[in-house]
Design a protein around this motif. Structure first.
Motif, PDB file in Angstrom:
ATOM      1  N   UNK A  22       0.825  -1.210   0.000  1.00  0.00           N
ATOM      2  CA  UNK A  22       0.000   0.000   0.000  1.00  0.00           C
ATOM      3  C   UNK A  22       0.858   1.259   0.000  1.00  0.00           C
ATOM      4  N   UNK A  23       1.960   1.256   0.738  1.00  0.00           N
ATOM      5  CA  UNK A  23       2.841   2.420   0.770  1.00  0.00           C
ATOM      6  C   UNK A  23       3.531   2.631  -0.576  1.00  0.00           C
ATOM      7  N   UNK A  24       3.913   1.550  -1.245  1.00  0.00           N
ATOM      8  CA  UNK A  24       4.598   1.678  -2.530  1.00  0.00           C
ATOM      9  C   UNK A  24       3.663   2.100  -3.658  1.00  0.00           C
ATOM     10  N   UNK A  25       2.359   2.000  -3.444  1.00  0.00           N
ATOM     11  CA  UNK A  25       1.410   2.489  -4.441  1.00  0.00           C
ATOM     12  C   UNK A  25       1.568   3.988  -4.662  1.00  0.00           C
ATOM     13  N   UNK A  26       2.012   4.703  -3.641  1.00  0.00           N
ATOM     14  CA  UNK A  26       2.224   6.142  -3.760  1.00  0.00           C
ATOM     15  C   UNK A  26       3.292   6.451  -4.809  1.00  0.00           C
ATOM     16  N   UNK A  27       4.302   5.609  -4.885  1.00  0.00           N
ATOM     17  CA  UNK A  27       5.368   5.819  -5.859  1.00  0.00           C
ATOM     18  C   UNK A  27       4.849   5.574  -7.276  1.00  0.00           C
ATOM     19  N   UNK A  28       4.059   4.537  -7.464  1.00  0.00           N
ATOM     20  CA  UNK A  28       3.542   4.252  -8.796  1.00  0.00           C
ATOM     21  C   UNK A  28       2.494   5.273  -9.223  1.00  0.00           C
ATOM     22  N   UNK A  29       1.867   5.949  -8.268  1.00  0.00           N
ATOM     23  CA  UNK A  29       0.949   7.039  -8.631  1.00  0.00           C
ATOM     24  C   UNK A  29       1.708   8.215  -9.217  1.00  0.00           C
ATOM     25  N   UNK A  30       2.906   8.483  -8.706  1.00  0.00           N
ATOM     26  CA  UNK A  30       3.679   9.618  -9.194  1.00  0.00           C
ATOM     27  C   UNK A  30       4.409   9.314 -10.489  1.00  0.00           C
ATOM     28  N   UNK A  31       4.830   8.084 -10.665  1.00  0.00           N
ATOM     29  CA  UNK A  31       5.616   7.722 -11.845  1.00  0.00           C
ATOM     30  C   UNK A  31       5.248   6.303 -12.237  1.00  0.00           C
ATOM     31  N   UNK A  32       4.649   6.148 -13.405  1.00  0.00           N
ATOM     32  CA  UNK A  32       4.100   4.847 -13.782  1.00  0.00           C
ATOM     33  C   UNK A  32       5.073   3.966 -14.558  1.00  0.00           C
ATOM     34  N   UNK A  33       6.313   4.408 -14.791  1.00  0.00           N
ATOM     35  CA  UNK A  33       7.266   3.612 -15.552  1.00  0.00           C
ATOM     36  C   UNK A  33       8.221   2.819 -14.659  1.00  0.00           C
ATOM     37  N   UNK A  34       7.739   2.416 -13.499  1.00  0.00           N
ATOM     38  CA  UNK A  34       8.552   1.606 -12.586  1.00  0.00           C
ATOM     39  C   UNK A  34       8.566   0.166 -13.104  1.00  0.00           C
ATOM     40  N   UNK A  35       9.758  -0.387 -13.291  1.00  0.00           N
ATOM     41  CA  UNK A  35       9.889  -1.726 -13.851  1.00  0.00           C
ATOM     42  C   UNK A  35       9.958  -2.775 -12.751  1.00  0.00           C
ATOM     43  N   UNK A  36      10.823  -2.532 -11.751  1.00  0.00           N
ATOM     44  CA  UNK A  36      11.109  -3.560 -10.761  1.00  0.00           C
ATOM     45  C   UNK A  36      11.338  -2.913  -9.406  1.00  0.00           C
ATOM     46  N   UNK A  37      10.776  -3.508  -8.344  1.00  0.00           N
ATOM     47  CA  UNK A  37      10.959  -3.021  -6.980  1.00  0.00           C
ATOM     48  C   UNK A  37      11.362  -4.211  -6.104  1.00  0.00           C
ATOM     49  N   UNK A  38      12.465  -4.056  -5.372  1.00  0.00           N
ATOM     50  CA  UNK A  38      12.920  -5.088  -4.443  1.00  0.00           C
ATOM     51  C   UNK A  38      13.035  -4.455  -3.056  1.00  0.00           C
ATOM     52  N   UNK A  39      12.300  -5.001  -2.093  1.00  0.00           N
ATOM     53  CA  UNK A  39      12.303  -4.491  -0.723  1.00  0.00           C
ATOM     54  C   UNK A  39      12.910  -5.560   0.173  1.00  0.00           C
ATOM     55  N   UNK A  40      13.841  -5.148   1.034  1.00  0.00           N
ATOM     56  CA  UNK A  40      14.467  -6.048   1.992  1.00  0.00           C
ATOM     57  C   UNK A  40      14.235  -5.491   3.389  1.00  0.00           C
ATOM     58  N   UNK A  41      13.578  -6.270   4.230  1.00  0.00           N
ATOM     59  CA  UNK A  41      13.298  -5.892   5.612  1.00  0.00           C
ATOM     60  C   UNK A  41      14.180  -6.743   6.514  1.00  0.00           C
ATOM     61  N   UNK A  42      14.940  -6.098   7.401  1.00  0.00           N
ATOM     62  CA  UNK A  42      15.858  -6.844   8.255  1.00  0.00           C
ATOM     63  C   UNK A  42      15.723  -6.416   9.707  1.00  0.00           C
ATOM     64  N   UNK A  43      16.064  -7.344  10.580  1.00  0.00           N
ATOM     65  CA  UNK A  43      16.205  -7.055  12.006  1.00  0.00           C
ATOM     66  C   UNK A  43      17.663  -7.338  12.329  1.00  0.00           C
ATOM     67  N   UNK A  44      18.379  -6.301  12.722  1.00  0.00           N
ATOM     68  CA  UNK A  44      19.800  -6.454  13.002  1.00  0.00           C
ATOM     69  C   UNK A  44      20.015  -6.876  14.443  1.00  0.00           C
ATOM     70  N   UNK A  45      21.063  -7.610  14.658  1.00  0.00           N
ATOM     71  CA  UNK A  45      21.396  -8.115  15.987  1.00  0.00           C
ATOM     72  C   UNK A  45      22.329  -7.135  16.692  1.00  0.00           C
ATOM     73  N   UNK A  46      21.780  -6.005  17.095  1.00  0.00           N
ATOM     74  CA  UNK A  46      22.581  -5.009  17.793  1.00  0.00           C
ATOM     75  C   UNK A  46      22.263  -5.038  19.275  1.00  0.00           C
TER      76      UNK A  46
END
Length: 109
Positions: A22-46
């Motif tokens: 849902x959050x990334x839909x905002x980006x495609x609303x502004x620019x419709x020529x997005x080809x590929x999106x890769x999201x990486x979510x991590x929890x670091x061991x700090x």
């Protein structure tokens, strides 16, 4: 648009997946020529608890690749900050593309 959401030391739940989508839909609303999106979510061991949730994203648009990352104590807040950064980058890229095309048309006249 190809969307890949993956987690590192974290299971990506359906609720988290839908929130990021849902959050990334905002980006495609502004620019419709997005080809590929890769999201990486991590929890670091700090040892410190602050800024251990990290979200990073690679966006491939026609003619450019964009990258952003954010860290926060809350993963949802990190995703919000990440989308804000990416949105600014995408809007700047769109302005550059549109200005470049207008200048080329002016030169022909």
């Amino acid at each position: 648009m190809n969307l890949t959401i993956s987690g590192h030391h974290l299971e990506v739940t359906p609720a988290l997946r839908s929130y990021v989508t849902n959050k990334l839909d905002r980006i495609t609303r502004h620019f419709d020529q997005v080809v590929d999106v890769k999201v990486l979510l991590t929890v670091e061991k700090q040892k410190e608890k602050e800024r251990r949730q990290r979200a990073e994203c690679n966006i491939h648009v026609k003619g450019n690749d964009m990258f952003a990352e954010c860290s926060h104590a809350d993963l949802y807040a990190a995703v919000d900050q990440l989308v804000d950064k990416l949105d600014r980058q995408v809007v700047r890229h769109k302005d550059r593309v549109q200005n470049h095309q207008c200048e080329a048309a002016k030169r022909l006249m």
